[in-house]
Design a protein around this motif. Structure first.
Motif, PDB file in Angstrom:
ATOM      1  N   ARG A 264      27.577  43.626  56.849  1.00 51.61           N
ATOM      2  CA  ARG A 264      27.391  43.481  55.394  1.00 51.61           C
ATOM      3  C   ARG A 264      27.462  42.005  55.000  1.00 51.61           C
ATOM      4  O   ARG A 264      26.653  41.511  54.199  1.00 51.61           O
ATOM      5  N   LYS A 265      28.413  41.292  55.585  1.00 56.29           N
ATOM      6  CA  LYS A 265      28.590  39.867  55.278  1.00 56.29           C
ATOM      7  C   LYS A 265      27.391  39.042  55.722  1.00 56.29           C
ATOM      8  O   LYS A 265      26.981  38.092  55.031  1.00 56.29           O
ATOM      9  N   LEU A 266      26.802  39.389  56.858  1.00 59.55           N
ATOM     10  CA  LEU A 266      25.705  38.612  57.426  1.00 59.55           C
ATOM     11  C   LEU A 266      24.330  39.157  57.062  1.00 59.55           C
ATOM     12  O   LEU A 266      23.321  38.650  57.556  1.00 59.55           O
ATOM     13  N   LYS A 267      24.299  40.206  56.231  1.00 62.06           N
ATOM     14  CA  LYS A 267      23.034  40.849  55.854  1.00 62.06           C
ATOM     15  C   LYS A 267      22.289  41.367  57.091  1.00 62.06           C
ATOM     16  O   LYS A 267      21.080  41.175  57.264  1.00 62.06           O
ATOM     17  N   ALA A 268      23.048  42.021  57.945  1.00 67.89           N
ATOM     18  CA  ALA A 268      22.505  42.626  59.154  1.00 67.89           C
ATOM     19  C   ALA A 268      22.754  44.130  59.101  1.00 67.89           C
ATOM     20  O   ALA A 268      23.309  44.648  58.122  1.00 67.89           O
ATOM     21  N   HIS A 269      22.350  44.813  60.145  1.00 63.57           N
ATOM     22  CA  HIS A 269      22.573  46.253  60.263  1.00 63.57           C
ATOM     23  C   HIS A 269      23.333  46.520  61.546  1.00 63.57           C
ATOM     24  O   HIS A 269      22.953  46.032  62.614  1.00 63.57           O
ATOM     25  N   ALA A 270      24.436  47.270  61.451  1.00 66.05           N
ATOM     26  CA  ALA A 270      25.278  47.534  62.619  1.00 66.05           C
ATOM     27  C   ALA A 270      24.765  48.743  63.393  1.00 66.05           C
ATOM     28  O   ALA A 270      24.384  49.764  62.805  1.00 66.05           O
TER      29      ALA A 270
ATOM     30  N   TYR B  75      30.561  46.484  75.791  1.00 65.96           N
ATOM     31  CA  TYR B  75      29.712  46.292  74.618  1.00 65.96           C
ATOM     32  C   TYR B  75      30.065  47.385  73.621  1.00 65.96           C
ATOM     33  O   TYR B  75      29.909  48.571  73.911  1.00 65.96           O
ATOM     34  N   ARG B  76      30.573  46.984  72.465  1.00 59.44           N
ATOM     35  CA  ARG B  76      31.076  47.940  71.476  1.00 59.44           C
ATOM     36  C   ARG B  76      30.091  48.219  70.345  1.00 59.44           C
ATOM     37  O   ARG B  76      30.240  49.211  69.628  1.00 59.44           O
ATOM     38  N   GLY B  77      29.119  47.350  70.157  1.00 61.44           N
ATOM     39  CA  GLY B  77      28.166  47.551  69.070  1.00 61.44           C
ATOM     40  C   GLY B  77      27.156  46.421  69.074  1.00 61.44           C
ATOM     41  O   GLY B  77      27.115  45.592  69.990  1.00 61.44           O
ATOM     42  N   ALA B  78      26.337  46.372  68.035  1.00 63.90           N
ATOM     43  CA  ALA B  78      25.316  45.329  67.935  1.00 63.90           C
ATOM     44  C   ALA B  78      24.988  45.081  66.469  1.00 63.90           C
ATOM     45  O   ALA B  78      25.185  45.950  65.610  1.00 63.90           O
ATOM     46  N   LEU B  79      24.491  43.892  66.204  1.00 66.20           N
ATOM     47  CA  LEU B  79      24.008  43.511  64.876  1.00 66.20           C
ATOM     48  C   LEU B  79      22.499  43.298  64.962  1.00 66.20           C
ATOM     49  O   LEU B  79      22.022  42.522  65.801  1.00 66.20           O
ATOM     50  N   ALA B  80      21.764  43.997  64.118  1.00 69.47           N
ATOM     51  CA  ALA B  80      20.300  43.862  64.081  1.00 69.47           C
ATOM     52  C   ALA B  80      19.913  43.085  62.830  1.00 69.47           C
ATOM     53  O   ALA B  80      20.370  43.400  61.726  1.00 69.47           O
ATOM     54  N   PHE B  81      19.064  42.077  63.007  1.00 69.88           N
ATOM     55  CA  PHE B  81      18.672  41.189  61.917  1.00 69.88           C
ATOM     56  C   PHE B  81      17.176  41.275  61.663  1.00 69.88           C
ATOM     57  O   PHE B  81      16.380  41.436  62.599  1.00 69.88           O
ATOM     58  N   ALA B  82      16.801  41.115  60.392  1.00 67.04           N
ATOM     59  CA  ALA B  82      15.384  41.137  60.034  1.00 67.04           C
ATOM     60  C   ALA B  82      14.695  39.843  60.430  1.00 67.04           C
ATOM     61  O   ALA B  82      13.478  39.822  60.648  1.00 67.04           O
ATOM     62  N   GLN B  83      15.454  38.753  60.519  1.00 70.06           N
ATOM     63  CA  GLN B  83      14.854  37.466  60.858  1.00 70.06           C
ATOM     64  C   GLN B  83      15.007  37.166  62.340  1.00 70.06           C
ATOM     65  O   GLN B  83      15.909  37.672  62.999  1.00 70.06           O
ATOM     66  N   ARG B  84      14.100  36.324  62.829  1.00 72.65           N
ATOM     67  CA  ARG B  84      14.176  35.885  64.218  1.00 72.65           C
ATOM     68  C   ARG B  84      15.155  34.711  64.301  1.00 72.65           C
ATOM     69  O   ARG B  84      14.920  33.647  63.706  1.00 72.65           O
TER      70      ARG B  84
ATOM     71  N   MET C 286      19.834  31.928  59.449  1.00 75.96           N
ATOM     72  CA  MET C 286      21.068  32.366  60.102  1.00 75.96           C
ATOM     73  C   MET C 286      21.199  31.679  61.462  1.00 75.96           C
ATOM     74  O   MET C 286      20.260  31.698  62.262  1.00 75.96           O
ATOM     75  N   GLU C 287      22.347  31.080  61.725  1.00 73.01           N
ATOM     76  CA  GLU C 287      22.596  30.425  63.000  1.00 73.01           C
ATOM     77  C   GLU C 287      23.492  31.304  63.858  1.00 73.01           C
ATOM     78  O   GLU C 287      24.382  32.006  63.355  1.00 73.01           O
ATOM     79  N   LEU C 288      23.252  31.264  65.168  1.00 70.92           N
ATOM     80  CA  LEU C 288      24.040  32.070  66.093  1.00 70.92           C
ATOM     81  C   LEU C 288      25.521  31.726  65.996  1.00 70.92           C
ATOM     82  O   LEU C 288      26.375  32.613  66.100  1.00 70.92           O
ATOM     83  N   ALA C 289      25.848  30.462  65.779  1.00 70.82           N
ATOM     84  CA  ALA C 289      27.257  30.044  65.681  1.00 70.82           C
ATOM     85  C   ALA C 289      27.968  30.772  64.539  1.00 70.82           C
ATOM     86  O   ALA C 289      29.153  31.120  64.661  1.00 70.82           O
ATOM     87  N   LYS C 290      27.270  31.002  63.444  1.00 70.99           N
ATOM     88  CA  LYS C 290      27.873  31.711  62.310  1.00 70.99           C
ATOM     89  C   LYS C 290      28.157  33.161  62.677  1.00 70.99           C
ATOM     90  O   LYS C 290      29.196  33.722  62.287  1.00 70.99           O
ATOM     91  N   ILE C 291      27.254  33.774  63.424  1.00 67.71           N
ATOM     92  CA  ILE C 291      27.451  35.156  63.878  1.00 67.71           C
ATOM     93  C   ILE C 291      28.633  35.231  64.835  1.00 67.71           C
ATOM     94  O   ILE C 291      29.489  36.113  64.729  1.00 67.71           O
TER      95      ILE C 291
END
Length: 231
Positions: free
Chosen positions: A81-87, A128-137, A1-6
């Motif tokens: 959901r699209k990025l396989k992250a957790h909101a 800051y309205r929310g955050a995305l948490a990812f399993a990968q670094r 996952m690249e930051l630009a995609k997020i």
């Protein structure tokens, strides 16, 4: 996952990426739904009126019944959901997640004399309205040291502009503020936004337009009244 995609996925839904960090245990980032620890957190929010138009479009489609928290939850959950992250959200609680601490890890911000986090460019006109948490670094840009504007502000107009003196260093007199907003004399604060916040000379071009400022002030008034009446 690249930051630009997020960043693009957030822009497409009306939010902005507001920095990220690799959490440590003392950051109190909750585990992902499958129990794995989050290895990257990217904050999402707004600068100035960046979310106002997409939010208003969504409100109109919903028949005027959609709150900002509901809209944020809908769009950020879809992005997750699209990025396989957790909101994650600052309004989910109690207990509430330490978003201000996270923001200071992720972005060039610090507490202002009146409380909200100040940014060297955006001033007090961001959130800051929310955050995305990812399993990968995910690779993040290295932090850039910025001088906080309050360090060199000698006049501190934010502390002297409130008509009822509700703001002093480290203290907010909510009852005085609510009383003022409920009176005719408080109309400019209610419809144009907090005068103390507007007195800050930093980031003035990012000030919320009056309809957005009024919306946030009404929300503050409504939520503060609930707090007062429940105590």
């Amino acid at each position: 996952m690249e930051l630009a995609k997020i960043e693009k996925a957030l822009r497409d839904c009306g939010l902005l990426a507001r920095g990220g960090f690799h959490p440590h245990i003392d950051d109190h980032v909750p585990p992902l739904p499958d129990g794995r620890p989050a290895k990257t957190v990217v904050l999402a929010g707004n600068v100035g009126d960046s979310l106002w138009r997409p939010f208003q479009v969504a409100v109109k489609k919903a028949g005027g019944t959609l709150s900002l928290d509901q809209w944020t939850e809908q769009v950020l959950t879809a992005v997750a959901r699209k990025l396989k992250a957790h909101a994650l959200f600052p309004f989910s609680g109690p207990p509430y997640l330490p978003f201000q601490r996270w923001a200071q890890h992720a972005d060039a911000v610090a507490p202002s004399p009146i409380g909200p986090l100040i940014h060297p460019d955006y001033g007090l006109w961001h959130a800051y309205r929310g955050a995305l948490a990812f399993a990968q670094r995910i690779e993040l840009p290295p932090p850039v040291a910025r001088t906080m504007p309050c360090q060199h502000c000698t006049t501190r107009p934010c502390l002297s502009t409130c008509p009822v003196g509700a703001l002093t260093p480290g203290h907010f007199d909510m009852l005085a503020c609510l009383d003022h907003l409920g009176k005719e004399a408080g109309g400019e604060c209610l419809h144009g936004g907090c005068l103390a916040r507007r007195a800050c000379p930093v980031g003035t071009k990012f000030q919320y337009p009056r309809p957005q400022a009024h919306f946030h002030q009404k929300a503050f008034l409504r939520n503060a009244m609930k707090t007062v009446t429940s105590d």
